[in-house]
Design a protein around this motif. Structure first.
Motif, PDB file in Angstrom:
ATOM      1  N   TYR B  28      12.677  53.295   0.502  1.00  0.00           N
ATOM      2  CA  TYR B  28      13.551  52.484   1.360  1.00  0.00           C
ATOM      3  C   TYR B  28      13.239  51.038   1.018  1.00  0.00           C
ATOM      4  O   TYR B  28      12.143  50.567   1.340  1.00  0.00           O
ATOM      5  CB  TYR B  28      13.273  52.740   2.840  1.00  0.00           C
ATOM      6  CG  TYR B  28      13.673  54.136   3.285  1.00  0.00           C
ATOM      7  CD1 TYR B  28      15.001  54.471   3.462  1.00  0.00           C
ATOM      8  CD2 TYR B  28      12.702  55.105   3.539  1.00  0.00           C
ATOM      9  CE1 TYR B  28      15.370  55.744   3.875  1.00  0.00           C
ATOM     10  CE2 TYR B  28      13.062  56.378   3.965  1.00  0.00           C
ATOM     11  CZ  TYR B  28      14.395  56.685   4.130  1.00  0.00           C
ATOM     12  OH  TYR B  28      14.770  57.929   4.541  1.00  0.00           O
ATOM     13  N   HIS B  31       9.702  49.990  -0.027  1.00  0.00           N
ATOM     14  CA  HIS B  31       8.706  50.871   0.587  1.00  0.00           C
ATOM     15  C   HIS B  31       8.857  52.280   0.008  1.00  0.00           C
ATOM     16  O   HIS B  31       9.870  52.940   0.199  1.00  0.00           O
ATOM     17  CB  HIS B  31       8.916  50.876   2.103  1.00  0.00           C
ATOM     18  CG  HIS B  31       8.032  51.825   2.835  1.00  0.00           C
ATOM     19  ND1 HIS B  31       6.682  51.951   2.565  1.00  0.00           N
ATOM     20  CD2 HIS B  31       8.299  52.701   3.830  1.00  0.00           C
ATOM     21  CE1 HIS B  31       6.166  52.863   3.367  1.00  0.00           C
ATOM     22  NE2 HIS B  31       7.118  53.340   4.141  1.00  0.00           N
ATOM     23  N   VAL B  33       8.237  55.974   0.027  1.00  0.00           N
ATOM     24  CA  VAL B  33       7.813  57.003   0.980  1.00  0.00           C
ATOM     25  C   VAL B  33       7.327  58.243   0.234  1.00  0.00           C
ATOM     26  O   VAL B  33       6.260  58.777   0.525  1.00  0.00           O
ATOM     27  CB  VAL B  33       8.965  57.376   1.931  1.00  0.00           C
ATOM     28  CG1 VAL B  33       8.527  58.453   2.906  1.00  0.00           C
ATOM     29  CG2 VAL B  33       9.451  56.141   2.682  1.00  0.00           C
ATOM     30  N   PRO B  52      -0.232  62.599   8.318  1.00  0.00           N
ATOM     31  CA  PRO B  52      -0.161  61.531   9.311  1.00  0.00           C
ATOM     32  C   PRO B  52       1.262  61.016   9.502  1.00  0.00           C
ATOM     33  O   PRO B  52       2.130  61.242   8.649  1.00  0.00           O
ATOM     34  CB  PRO B  52      -1.068  60.435   8.731  1.00  0.00           C
ATOM     35  CG  PRO B  52      -1.278  60.786   7.300  1.00  0.00           C
ATOM     36  CD  PRO B  52      -1.068  62.249   7.166  1.00  0.00           C
ATOM     37  N   SER B  53       1.462  60.336  10.603  1.00  0.00           N
ATOM     38  CA  SER B  53       2.769  59.749  10.880  1.00  0.00           C
ATOM     39  C   SER B  53       3.166  58.808   9.745  1.00  0.00           C
ATOM     40  O   SER B  53       2.348  58.026   9.269  1.00  0.00           O
ATOM     41  CB  SER B  53       2.698  58.988  12.204  1.00  0.00           C
ATOM     42  OG  SER B  53       3.946  58.440  12.480  1.00  0.00           O
ATOM     43  N   GLY B  54       4.389  58.916   9.302  1.00  0.00           N
ATOM     44  CA  GLY B  54       4.872  58.054   8.227  1.00  0.00           C
ATOM     45  C   GLY B  54       4.588  58.602   6.845  1.00  0.00           C
ATOM     46  O   GLY B  54       4.912  57.951   5.846  1.00  0.00           O
ATOM     47  N   SER B  55       4.026  59.803   6.756  1.00  0.00           N
ATOM     48  CA  SER B  55       3.687  60.332   5.433  1.00  0.00           C
ATOM     49  C   SER B  55       4.905  60.953   4.743  1.00  0.00           C
ATOM     50  O   SER B  55       4.802  61.383   3.601  1.00  0.00           O
ATOM     51  CB  SER B  55       2.552  61.353   5.543  1.00  0.00           C
ATOM     52  OG  SER B  55       2.928  62.404   6.401  1.00  0.00           O
ATOM     53  N   GLY B  56       6.046  61.012   5.435  1.00  0.00           N
ATOM     54  CA  GLY B  56       7.269  61.428   4.750  1.00  0.00           C
ATOM     55  C   GLY B  56       7.701  62.855   5.030  1.00  0.00           C
ATOM     56  O   GLY B  56       8.581  63.375   4.344  1.00  0.00           O
ATOM     57  N   LYS B  57       7.135  63.491   6.040  1.00  0.00           N
ATOM     58  CA  LYS B  57       7.482  64.893   6.326  1.00  0.00           C
ATOM     59  C   LYS B  57       8.959  65.014   6.711  1.00  0.00           C
ATOM     60  O   LYS B  57       9.693  65.854   6.182  1.00  0.00           O
ATOM     61  CB  LYS B  57       6.593  65.428   7.465  1.00  0.00           C
ATOM     62  CG  LYS B  57       5.108  65.260   7.209  1.00  0.00           C
ATOM     63  CD  LYS B  57       4.262  65.737   8.362  1.00  0.00           C
ATOM     64  CE  LYS B  57       4.466  64.971   9.665  1.00  0.00           C
ATOM     65  NZ  LYS B  57       3.975  63.570   9.639  1.00  0.00           N
ATOM     66  N   THR B  58       9.377  64.167   7.632  1.00  0.00           N
ATOM     67  CA  THR B  58      10.781  64.189   8.042  1.00  0.00           C
ATOM     68  C   THR B  58      11.686  63.850   6.858  1.00  0.00           C
ATOM     69  O   THR B  58      12.738  64.475   6.662  1.00  0.00           O
ATOM     70  CB  THR B  58      11.017  63.178   9.185  1.00  0.00           C
ATOM     71  OG1 THR B  58      10.283  63.616  10.325  1.00  0.00           O
ATOM     72  CG2 THR B  58      12.487  63.072   9.546  1.00  0.00           C
ATOM     73  N   THR B  59      11.271  62.894   6.067  1.00  0.00           N
ATOM     74  CA  THR B  59      12.065  62.491   4.903  1.00  0.00           C
ATOM     75  C   THR B  59      12.308  63.685   3.981  1.00  0.00           C
ATOM     76  O   THR B  59      13.423  63.864   3.471  1.00  0.00           O
ATOM     77  CB  THR B  59      11.352  61.363   4.142  1.00  0.00           C
ATOM     78  OG1 THR B  59      11.113  60.296   5.050  1.00  0.00           O
ATOM     79  CG2 THR B  59      12.184  60.872   2.974  1.00  0.00           C
ATOM     80  N   GLU B 180       9.617  69.187  13.937  1.00  0.00           N
ATOM     81  CA  GLU B 180       9.003  68.939  15.247  1.00  0.00           C
ATOM     82  C   GLU B 180       9.910  69.381  16.379  1.00  0.00           C
ATOM     83  O   GLU B 180      10.208  68.614  17.296  1.00  0.00           O
ATOM     84  CB  GLU B 180       8.673  67.453  15.398  1.00  0.00           C
ATOM     85  CG  GLU B 180       7.733  66.971  14.310  1.00  0.00           C
ATOM     86  CD  GLU B 180       7.059  65.654  14.670  1.00  0.00           C
ATOM     87  OE1 GLU B 180       6.816  65.446  15.877  1.00  0.00           O
ATOM     88  OE2 GLU B 180       6.776  64.858  13.771  1.00  0.00           O
TER      89      GLU B 180
HETATM   90  N1  LIG Z   1      16.209  54.920   7.222  1.00  0.00           N
HETATM   91  C1  LIG Z   1      14.996  54.391   6.944  1.00  0.00           C
HETATM   92  N2  LIG Z   1      14.909  53.105   6.551  1.00  0.00           N
HETATM   93  C2  LIG Z   1      13.711  52.552   6.265  1.00  0.00           C
HETATM   94  N3  LIG Z   1      12.544  53.195   6.323  1.00  0.00           N
HETATM   95  C3  LIG Z   1      12.562  54.488   6.718  1.00  0.00           C
HETATM   96  C4  LIG Z   1      13.792  55.144   7.046  1.00  0.00           C
HETATM   97  N4  LIG Z   1      13.505  56.420   7.399  1.00  0.00           N
HETATM   98  C5  LIG Z   1      12.162  56.538   7.283  1.00  0.00           C
HETATM   99  N5  LIG Z   1      11.599  55.390   6.891  1.00  0.00           N
HETATM  100  C6  LIG Z   1      10.164  55.160   6.644  1.00  0.00           C
HETATM  101  O1  LIG Z   1       9.702  56.183   5.810  1.00  0.00           O
HETATM  102  C7  LIG Z   1       8.385  56.547   6.142  1.00  0.00           C
HETATM  103  C8  LIG Z   1       8.291  58.035   6.294  1.00  0.00           C
HETATM  104  O2  LIG Z   1       9.006  58.414   7.443  1.00  0.00           O
HETATM  105  P1  LIG Z   1       9.080  59.918   7.956  1.00  0.00           P
HETATM  106  O3  LIG Z   1       9.920  59.897   9.163  1.00  0.00           O
HETATM  107  O4  LIG Z   1       9.477  60.810   6.856  1.00  0.00           O
HETATM  108  O5  LIG Z   1       7.573  60.206   8.334  1.00  0.00           O
HETATM  109  P2  LIG Z   1       6.952  61.460   9.089  1.00  0.00           P
HETATM  110  O6  LIG Z   1       5.905  62.013   8.211  1.00  0.00           O
HETATM  111  O7  LIG Z   1       8.027  62.394   9.515  1.00  0.00           O
HETATM  112  O8  LIG Z   1       6.279  60.772  10.331  1.00  0.00           O
HETATM  113  P3  LIG Z   1       6.155  61.286  11.850  1.00  0.00           P
HETATM  114  O9  LIG Z   1       4.986  62.221  11.885  1.00  0.00           O
HETATM  115  O10 LIG Z   1       5.877  60.049  12.625  1.00  0.00           O
HETATM  116  O11 LIG Z   1       7.436  61.932  12.223  1.00  0.00           O
HETATM  117  C9  LIG Z   1       8.021  55.770   7.387  1.00  0.00           C
HETATM  118  O12 LIG Z   1       7.223  54.670   6.998  1.00  0.00           O
HETATM  119  C10 LIG Z   1       9.342  55.280   7.897  1.00  0.00           C
HETATM  120  O13 LIG Z   1       9.211  54.052   8.538  1.00  0.00           O
END
Ligand SMILES: Nc1ncnc2c1ncn2[C@@H]1O[C@H](COP(=O)(O)OP(=O)(O)OP(=O)(O)O)[C@@H](O)[C@H]1O
Ligand SMILES: [Mg+2]
Lengths: 211, 259
Positions: B28, B31, B33, B52-59, B180
């Motif tokens: 992004y 950044h 991911v 950890p939070s922000g590690s990209g699982k949702t992505t 989640e």
């Molecule tokens: N649309 C977006 N624009 C900019 N940055 C994004 C976007 N979506 C996600 N990110 C960034 O990508 C990174 C990974 O996000 P992601 O949601 O995949 O993490 P996660 O592992 O699911 O975290 P969590 O456990 O908090 O749900 C984060 O730093 C987030 O801020």
């Protein structure tokens, strides 16, 4: 002085004018409600080649007075029936406002709804028609209703292009019979009688849609 | 009922890989991911993603659901390239995948039954009756047979999420993505949803990619746990080993914090 006899004589004519007023409002609203929706949805088109020209047209139409638009079309298209011109121009003008209303309604549909539609592989048409628009439109019905009411109150403008709507007829009758007071009192009373139930209806609708 | 699913049978093909991430990069702006991420999921496998939070699982799940596009690299589903397809083919390919969201995302303008029948009718071309029958079976499975004609806004979060699970399954996807799915629920409603998912894991051979903080659940259903950090998989293995003797220090720290 107020003359009941003249008033009685003028009433049918003015009521006929009121019929035209209602017709113009109903058809004009229909144009505004349908066209506004189309503009709002096209405003979400993936390509700029649709979005930008559309924006330009919307801005242009919004920034010129409806009276000027009526005159312009009337002068430029002399063959056309004035009532038709009136309906189209009023509808078009108001479509610019209703499109903004729809746009706000569409923006208020949560992103998760779009994403759920993608996750279910729904085609775009179905996403719009089955998911987004029902939610968006429901939210904006009261706002649309208010535009219908203001269009109703602006129909007297149509008299400038000789449409025989109510105010035009009242004016005509008033000048023919030196009875402006009777003529315009009747017209005002009719507006009042028509507005009251309409606004009651609107309030009811707003309440029903609130939850 | 889900075991004699005709859609299932087509998934028994020579290709045994359900999902492949091949050098996938997701950025992004500047950044990063996901950083040249590689991993595979076999057909029928249940994989839990932790990190950890922000590690990209949702992505990762959103990339698979085509809600996001990869910056670089290739994603394959059932051996077919999946990323970078034109919209029309993408829509066909997507049908193999279903997703359940944290916030349920049921359609509030439709009754529960219609939420579930919508896609089977509109996308798969089922008749209303067929779709309704399928939907009722699924409502039965998730324990909400009596809620077919209710609007989803009248349901508890846990009930809504169970409807969302039924809705995803109605498309008979090969792969189910769960992000989640219990995080937005009141604590007392979590178990009901997890039980439904356990049943589904048992009764079907659907491939599951699951992001969860419910480690007990992860242990029960997963064949494998993937630990993400810094945009890559830093460790993976069966849950018994991952949870009892993680090799990587980051995994130990992370599990120490959540277990
Ligand atoms: N649309 C977006 N624009 C900019 N940055 C994004 C976007 N979506 C996600 N990110 C960034 O990508 C990174 C990974 O996000 P992601 O949601 O995949 O993490 P996660 O592992 O699911 O975290 P969590 O456990 O908090 O749900 C984060 O730093 C987030 O801020
Ligand atoms: Mg997440």
């Amino acid at each position: 002085m107020w003359d009941w006899h003249t008033a009685r004589e003028g009433l049918p004519l003015i009521l006929h004018g009121f019929g035209i007023t209602l017709l113009a409002t109903a058809l004009g609203s229909l144009v505004a409600i349908v066209l506004g929706l189309v503009i709002a949805v096209l405003g979400r088109a993936p390509t700029r080649w649709v979005r930008l020209p559309l924006r330009a047209v919307v801005e242009f139409v919004r920034s010129t007075p409806v009276m000027i638009q009526l005159f312009a079309v009337w002068v430029l298209a002399p063959g056309l029936d004035p009532l038709t011109i009136g309906i189209v121009v009023l509808g078009l003008h108001y479509a610019m406002y209703t499109s903004e209303v729809y746009r706000a309604g569409i923006d208020a549909v949560p992103r998760g709804q779009w994403e759920a539609a993608v996750a279910l592989s729904l085609p775009p048409i179905r996403t719009w028609w089955g998911v987004v628009l029902p939610q968006a439109v429901r939210k904006v019905i009261p706002a649309l209703g208010n535009y219908v009411i203001s269009m109703f109150k602006e129909t007297p403008f149509l008299s400038v292009i000789t449409v025989n709507e109510m105010v035009h007829e009242a004016n005509q009758f008033g000048s023919d019979n030196f009875a402006y007071m009777e003529a315009f009192t009747i017209a005002a009373a009719i507006f009042l009688i028509a507005s009251y139930p309409t606004s009651m209806l609107m309030r009811k609708l707003e309440k029903r849609l609130a939850h | 009922m889900l075991t004699d699913n005709p859609a299932r049978k087509t998934s028994v093909s020579p290709v045994s890989t359900a999902v492949t991430f091949d050098q996938v990069v997701k950025r992004y702006g500047d950044h990063t991911v996901l950083d040249h991420l590689d991993f595979e999921v076999r057909q029928g496998e249940r994989v839990t993603l932790i990190g950890p939070s922000g590690s990209g699982k949702t992505t990762i799940l959103r990339l698979l659901m085509t809600l996001e596009r990869v910056t670089e690299g290739v994603i394959q589903v059932n051996g077919q390239p999946f990323s970078g397809l034109p919209e029309k083919q993408l829509r066909r390919a997507r049908r193999h995948i279903g997703m359940v969201f944290q916030q349920f995302n049921l359609f509030p303008n439709m009754k529960v039954l219609d939420n579930i029948t919508e896609a089977p009718v509109q996308v798969l071309g089922l008749s209303r009756d067929e779709a309704a029958e399928r939907a009722r079976d699924l409502l039965d499975l998730v324990g909400l047979a009596d809620k077919a004609d209710v609007h989803p806004t009248r349901l508890s979060g846990g009930q809504q999420q169970r409807v969302a699970i039924a809705r995803a399954l109605a498309m008979r996807p090969d792969i189910l993505l769960l992000d989640e799915v219990t995080s937005a629920l009141d604590p007392e409603l979590v178990q009901g949803v997890l039980d439904v998912l356990r049943d589904i894991a048992q009764a079907t051979d659907i491939t599951m990619l699951c992001v969860t903080h419910e480690m007990g659940f992860a242990r029960d259903i997963s064949d494998r746990v993937l630990m993400f950090d810094g945009g890559r998989v830093i460790e993976s293995g069966p849950p018994e080993r991952m949870f009892s003797e993680p090799e990587h220090e980051r995994t130990r720290d992370f599990l120490g914090a959540v277990l």
